[in-house]
Scaffold this motif. Structure first.
Motif, short mmCIF file in Angstrom:
data_model
loop_
_atom_site.label_atom_id
_atom_site.label_comp_id
_atom_site.label_asym_id
_atom_site.label_seq_id
_atom_site.Cartn_x
_atom_site.Cartn_y
_atom_site.Cartn_z
N ALA A 1 3.78 5.47 -10.23
CA ALA A 1 2.40 5.01 -10.04
C ALA A 1 1.80 5.53 -8.73
O ALA A 1 0.68 5.19 -8.38
N GLY A 2 2.53 6.34 -8.00
CA GLY A 2 2.14 6.67 -6.64
C GLY A 2 0.98 7.63 -6.50
O GLY A 2 0.72 8.45 -7.37
N MET A 3 0.30 7.52 -5.36
CA MET A 3 -0.82 8.40 -5.07
C MET A 3 -0.34 9.84 -4.92
O MET A 3 -0.97 10.77 -5.42
N LEU A 4 0.80 10.02 -4.26
CA LEU A 4 1.31 11.38 -4.06
C LEU A 4 1.64 12.03 -5.41
O LEU A 4 1.30 13.20 -5.63
N THR A 5 2.25 11.25 -6.28
CA THR A 5 2.55 11.78 -7.62
C THR A 5 1.26 12.11 -8.36
O THR A 5 1.14 13.18 -8.97
N ALA A 6 0.31 11.20 -8.30
CA ALA A 6 -0.96 11.42 -9.02
C ALA A 6 -1.64 12.69 -8.53
O ALA A 6 -2.13 13.51 -9.32
N ILE A 7 -1.66 12.88 -7.20
CA ILE A 7 -2.30 14.07 -6.65
C ILE A 7 -1.52 15.33 -7.06
O ILE A 7 -2.11 16.33 -7.48
N SER A 8 -0.19 15.22 -6.96
CA SER A 8 0.65 16.36 -7.32
C SER A 8 0.45 16.76 -8.78
O SER A 8 0.34 17.93 -9.12
N GLY B 1 9.29 8.02 5.50
CA GLY B 1 8.21 7.28 4.86
C GLY B 1 7.92 5.99 5.61
O GLY B 1 6.76 5.60 5.80
N LEU B 2 8.98 5.36 6.10
CA LEU B 2 8.82 4.13 6.87
C LEU B 2 8.16 4.42 8.23
O LEU B 2 7.29 3.68 8.68
N VAL B 3 8.57 5.53 8.86
CA VAL B 3 7.96 5.90 10.14
C VAL B 3 6.46 6.16 9.94
O VAL B 3 5.63 5.70 10.73
N VAL C 1 0.84 -1.20 0.00
CA VAL C 1 0.00 0.00 0.00
C VAL C 1 0.88 1.25 0.00
O VAL C 1 0.67 2.18 -0.78
N PHE C 2 1.91 1.25 0.85
CA PHE C 2 2.73 2.46 0.94
C PHE C 2 3.69 2.60 -0.23
O PHE C 2 4.04 3.71 -0.61
N ARG C 3 4.07 1.50 -0.84
CA ARG C 3 4.85 1.63 -2.08
C ARG C 3 3.99 2.29 -3.14
O ARG C 3 4.47 3.11 -3.92
N LEU C 4 2.73 1.92 -3.14
CA LEU C 4 1.81 2.49 -4.13
C LEU C 4 1.54 3.96 -3.84
O LEU C 4 1.12 4.71 -4.71
#
Lengths: 302, 272
Positions: free
Chosen positions: A142-149, A169-171, A133-136
């Motif tokens: 393909a990431g959510m952050l990239t898509a939103i940005s 990101g791991l924390v 989930v967090f890799r995505l």
């Protein structure tokens, strides 16, 4: 009459004949399995930790050499430092967020059931899947952050390529996964507090902050401490999430001791050295747990 | 009014933080790889189930699922039986040299030791016994872990049940074991359920030992199988996200079904 009563009671509890062997018969299956699959390996691990291995077979007994080598191995020391940072940051955030949320949910209101149900999800999902989930979320393509940005007109977001961002990101992953557990434990703790002191404080006109600082927090300290200790022990052994999310990288930025130990054993085939590493981690965790228990007793006594 | 607004605000924030990542996983699993990497859409414009079908036709996920179910079922069932009996003995009997208490403390200490500590020796043991990459190897390992947990949980449940009931049954001619089986065990059923649920959860999700002890679809469990999709240079996001959904679905469904027991299992021990 009374004497006969106690005697028959004693007879019943101690049993006779087959009943005499019953406790041992009932303990045996569990103990045998545990002895075979946990205790023997534990002992065998101690043995392996004093051997030098080459290509999976023992070549020499090196005594305590493996243990001594650990403390001058920069990769191990770095892994230990990364682990301590990771555990301290994650557990602190989880405790603060979980406590705040538990206080917030203490007064029953509509929707609290839904909230509790939803909050169960992160901690029951397979850790491997949490990492997916967090890799995505973080992936630059393909990431959510990239898509939103990109949707907002920005560019690609890079997280897992940068050492500092990957570590945080791991924390964030750990906080997302385990704050709910903190929340549930602390909520159960809050709900089990007696009502009288709080009513008395209210009657005396104490404000929210005073009630929290003088009553809630001191009374919750044991539960809070136990929750933190449990999480700390657990977080110290974190493996799955890192294995899938970053594999320890970039560089050594997220390489926790568990990952380093795994690689040492299975990638570099240094079985004995890895065994010593894991025994050391086990001792650290046990020491942590015991000192925490002693600390708790002292808090209880005072 | 103000506090109500604050509540709605906090509620929505929490829901969004928990659910958005999951939404993104599900949404990605319904897109084609082209849509995922090149178009960066916020929801699947051309929804497809291809990713899921591929998992089962090309990537052996049927086998992983079977392995997971078999391994979880047997290791939890065996641990429950052995653990409940052991816990009962520790809770009820007074043995010479307070042996029962020592055994209990010993099992608790084993529980605190992080599993990674015995990863290597367990691997060596299974290698020696020829149990690498088999159901039996995994079942034995997980059963042992589950037993320490079951004993610890069940002991406190048994302590809560009054001895008088068993004594009454024994006065009526039941054997000690008969009293345990017919009186105590049914009374401890809720505790047994909470214990079983928690054990199922942990076992189904376990990854580290599955990673070390299995290597082919013959014994690989779901989390282990899912991890095979990861680590190549060119990541197959579509398969990976579908695998994530498939891997998480059974356990999330199960957890929501048994929510009440689960919360008790999770918070027990921390709050007396």
């Amino acid at each position: 009459m009374a004497k006969g009563g106690t005697q028959s009671r004693k007879y019943r509890l101690q049993g006779a004949g087959l009943d005499l062997a019953l406790p041992y018969l009932m303990l045996a299956p569990g103990l045998l399995i545990v002895l075979g699959v946990l205790v023997y390996p534990l002992w065998d691990g101690l043995r392996a930790s004093t051997e030098a291995y080459r290509y999976g077979s023992v070549v020499a007994n090196v005594g305590m050499q493996n243990y001594i080598k650990l403390w001058s191995d920069p990769q191990f020391l770095n892994a230990l430092w990364v682990t301590v940072k990771f555990v301290a940051l994650s557990v602190t955030f989880e405790a603060i967020l979980g406590f705040a949320l538990a206080l917030f949910c203490l007064r029953e209101f509509r929707g609290i059931r839904l909230l509790r149900t939803i909050l169960i999800i992160p901690m029951v999902i397979t850790p491997v899947v949490v990492a997916i989930v967090f890799r995505l979320i973080y992936a630059s393509d393909a990431g959510m952050l990239t898509a939103i940005s990109e949707w907002m007109g920005g560019g690609q977001v890079q997280i897992l390529g940068s050492p500092v961002k990957a570590f945080f990101g791991l924390v964030v992953l750990d906080v997302w996964e385990w704050t709910p557990l903190m929340f549930l434990i602390l909520l159960a703790g809050l709900q089990s507090l007696p009502h009288e002191p709080f009513e008395a404080a209210r009657v005396d006109g104490a404000g929210n902050w005073r009630v929290f600082a003088d009553l809630t927090f001191p009374m919750m300290r044991p539960v809070l401490a136990i929750a933190i200790v449990l999480r700390t022990i657990d977080a110290f052994g974190t493996f799955d999430q890192v294995f899938v999310l970053t594999r320890g990288g970039p560089g050594e930025a997220t390489r926790l001791v568990s990952i380093y130990g795994y690689d040492t054993a299975f990638k570099f085939q240094q079985t004995g050295y890895a065994a010593a590493l894991f025994v050391t981690i086990g001792l650290v965790v046990l020491a942590l747990a015991f000192s925490a228990v002693r600390l708790l007793r002292r808090v209880d006594a005072s | 009014m103000n506090s109500r607004l604050a509540r709605i605000g906090v509620m929505s924030a929490v829901l969004a933080i928990v659910l958005l990542p999951i939404y993104w996983l599900v949404s990605t699993s319904l897109k084609s790889n082209r849509e995922i990497t090149q178009e960066g859409t916020l929801y699947p414009h051309v929804p497809t189930l291809d990713n899921y079908i591929r998992l089962f036709t090309e990537k052996q996920f049927g086998a992983y699922l079977t392995n997971s179910l078999v391994v979880t079922f047997f290791s939890v069932a065996i641990a429950l039986v052995a653990g409940a009996m052991g816990a009962y003995a520790i809770a009820r009997f007074r043995l010479p040299f307070a042996m029962e208490r020592k055994v209990g403390l010993f099992l608790l200490t084993l529980r605190i030791v992080p599993p990674v500590v015995i990863l290597i020796p367990v691997y060596l043991l299974m290698l020696k016994l020829g149990l690498l990459d088999t159901w039996l190897g995994l079942i034995a390992t997980y059963t042992a872990f589950n037993i320490t947990f079951c004993v610890w949980m069940m002991e406190s449940f048994f302590r809560e049940i009054p001895v008088d009931l068993e004594e009454a049954a024994m006065v009526d001619g039941d054997s000690r074991f008969g009293a345990f089986r017919r009186i105590t065990l049914p009374l401890a059923a809720p505790g047994l359920a909470a214990t079983a649920i928690f054990a199922v959860l942990v076992t189904f999700n376990e990854f580290l030992f599955a990673l070390a002890l299995t290597a082919t679809p013959r014994a690989m469990t779901m989390p282990r199988g899912t991890a095979t999709l990861i680590g190549r240079i060119d990541t197959d996001w579509a398969s990976m996200s579908a695998a994530g959904v498939i891997g998480a679905l059974p356990i999330v469904f199960f957890a929501l079904l048994v929510q009440r027991h689960l919360v008790r299992g999770l918070t027990m021990g921390a709050v007396k």
